[in-house]
Design a protein around this motif. Structure first.
Motif, mmCIF file in Angstrom:
data_model
loop_
_atom_site.group_PDB
_atom_site.id
_atom_site.type_symbol
_atom_site.label_atom_id
_atom_site.label_comp_id
_atom_site.label_asym_id
_atom_site.label_seq_id
_atom_site.Cartn_x
_atom_site.Cartn_y
_atom_site.Cartn_z
ATOM 1 N N ALA A 1 -0.246 -20.177 -12.258
ATOM 2 C CA ALA A 1 -1.476 -19.378 -12.291
ATOM 3 C C ALA A 1 -2.382 -19.824 -13.438
ATOM 4 C CB ALA A 1 -1.136 -17.902 -12.435
ATOM 5 N N ALA B 1 -4.908 -17.061 -8.624
ATOM 6 C CA ALA B 1 -4.064 -16.946 -9.816
ATOM 7 C C ALA B 1 -3.405 -15.573 -9.885
ATOM 8 C CB ALA B 1 -4.900 -17.208 -11.072
ATOM 9 N N TYR C 1 -0.403 -15.354 -7.539
ATOM 10 C CA TYR C 1 0.801 -15.982 -8.076
ATOM 11 C C TYR C 1 1.490 -15.052 -9.074
ATOM 12 C CZ TYR C 1 -1.149 -20.360 -6.178
ATOM 13 O OH TYR C 1 -1.669 -21.342 -5.363
ATOM 14 N N ARG C 2 0.700 -14.410 -9.930
ATOM 15 C CA ARG C 2 1.280 -13.494 -10.926
ATOM 16 C C ARG C 2 1.868 -12.254 -10.242
ATOM 17 N NH1 ARG C 2 -0.320 -15.678 -15.714
ATOM 18 N NH2 ARG C 2 -2.358 -16.734 -15.743
ATOM 19 N N GLY D 1 -1.692 -25.653 -9.612
ATOM 20 C CA GLY D 1 -1.760 -24.328 -9.025
ATOM 21 C C GLY D 1 -2.247 -24.342 -7.588
#
Length: 352
Positions: free
Chosen positions: A107, A265, A268-269, A312
């Motif tokens: 991310a 991002a 992904y987190r 990413g």
């Protein structure tokens, strides 16, 4: 997925495996060498009365995204007609939090902006996938991997239509059966199809994870915990496992290449918060694109998404049938999807 996309095989598998004890640490660790892919398992129909074979295909959607269901393989190398899919064992020194740490690192590497698209330009997105195609005739079941390619030209103005061009069946590989067996049953194994459509792009009502509209994407929180909570809420009552369905929904959105960098991002987190998500392969290879595979194993299937740790970039998804539930040998790769890095072009039909 939407209610109408509910897969009854999920309920069937859940019921069949109610008496199976919890997986041991040893057996769970052994699955880490397995390859995973994405598909909705087909439901073959016996067609001996009509004499015509039925090759099940996924319900069409606005994006006609590739199948989304997954599983695990015990092999080490699988060669497909479109190229080789190679996987290796996961590093045994990985910590329990390795998946979360790597996802957060990926991310961090997502670029803050995508390449700009000018007023008369398009973002060109192409995905390649192999999916399980099953033909049942006169009590004989043949199974093969069928290749497909989906190209989409996305204009800068979301009020305009996207152009989508899809091809299927130009390449295939038999898993159970052969051209000779198909011909003996009166089946022509070569049945390529191609079509082109104009589809709503960004400005349409009732967007979803599977078909994200501009408003839908804007409505999603960028805080990872809030985004994870939104995924949990939106997936409630869908699929056979809540953690797996969170992974599936996130992959559905990422596959469209419509997700802006800040949301990418954040996704992904958010996935880093999914229980039991593990690194299943350090160096996964899909159509020559390499990345780290993150997956969940449930009910004899393994589900992976693959992300480039250096950039990413979302690379794709994989599925393997671990238990042979689809009618192929145990450990057989039954699908994968790869998404190329989008490029900016000047006109529909141009590929960069």
């Amino acid at each position: 997925m939407n209610d109408h996309d509910h897969d009854p095989i999920d309920d069937l598998l859940a019921g069949l495996r109610e008496d199976v004890p919890e997986m041991t640490e040893r057996s769970f660790a052994s699955t880490r060498t397995h390859l995973v892919m994405v598909i909705d398992p087909p439901t073959p129909a016996d067609t001996q009365d009509s004499g015509e074979p039925v090759a099940p295909q996924r319900r069409s959607q606005k994006w006609r995204s590739p199948p989304r269901r997954l599983a695990v393989s015990a092999a080490a190398v699988v060669a497909l007609a479109a190229g080789a899919v190679v996987w290796t064992a996961v590093d045994g020194d990985l910590t329990p939090n390795a998946a979360a740490e790597r996802l957060n690192s990926a991310a961090d590497r997502v670029t803050t902006t995508d390449a700009p698209v000018g007023p008369e330009q398009y973002r060109y997105v192409v995905s390649h996938y192999w999916s399980l195609d099953t033909i049942v005739l006169r009590s004989t079941a043949l199974h093969r991997l069928m290749a497909a390619k989906n190209e989409v030209w996305i204009p800068a103005d979301p009020s305009q239509d996207c152009t989508q061009h899809s091809t299927r069946g130009e390449e295939y590989q038999w898993l159970v059966g052969s051209d000779e067996q198909a011909e003996e049953l009166g089946i022509d194994p070569t049945t390529p199809t191609s079509d082109q459509d104009q589809l709503p792009c960004g400005d349409f009502a009732d967007g979803s994870w599977q078909q994200p509209s501009t408003d839908f994407l804007a409505s999603l929180p960028r805080d990872p915990q809030a985004l994870y909570d939104r995924l949990v809420t939106d997936t409630e009552g869908h699929g056979s496992d809540p953690d797996l369905e969170v992974l599936v929904y996130a992959a559905d959105a990422l596959r469209t290449s419509q997700v802006p960098p800040d949301l990418r991002a954040a996704l992904y987190r958010a996935l880093a918060l999914v229980p039991d998500l593990e690194i299943t392969e350090e160096f996964a290879n899909l159509d020559g694109h390499r990345g780290t595979a993150y997956g969940i194993t449930r009910s004899g299937q393994r589900h992976d998404v693959i992300i480039d740790p250096a950039t990413g970039q979302y690379i794709g998804e994989r599925q393997v049938d671990l238990d042979g539930v689809t009618g192929v040998p145990e450990g057989t790769v039954i699908s994968y999807t790869s998404v190329d890095l989008p490029v900016v072009v000047d006109e529909v039909g141009e590929t960069g």
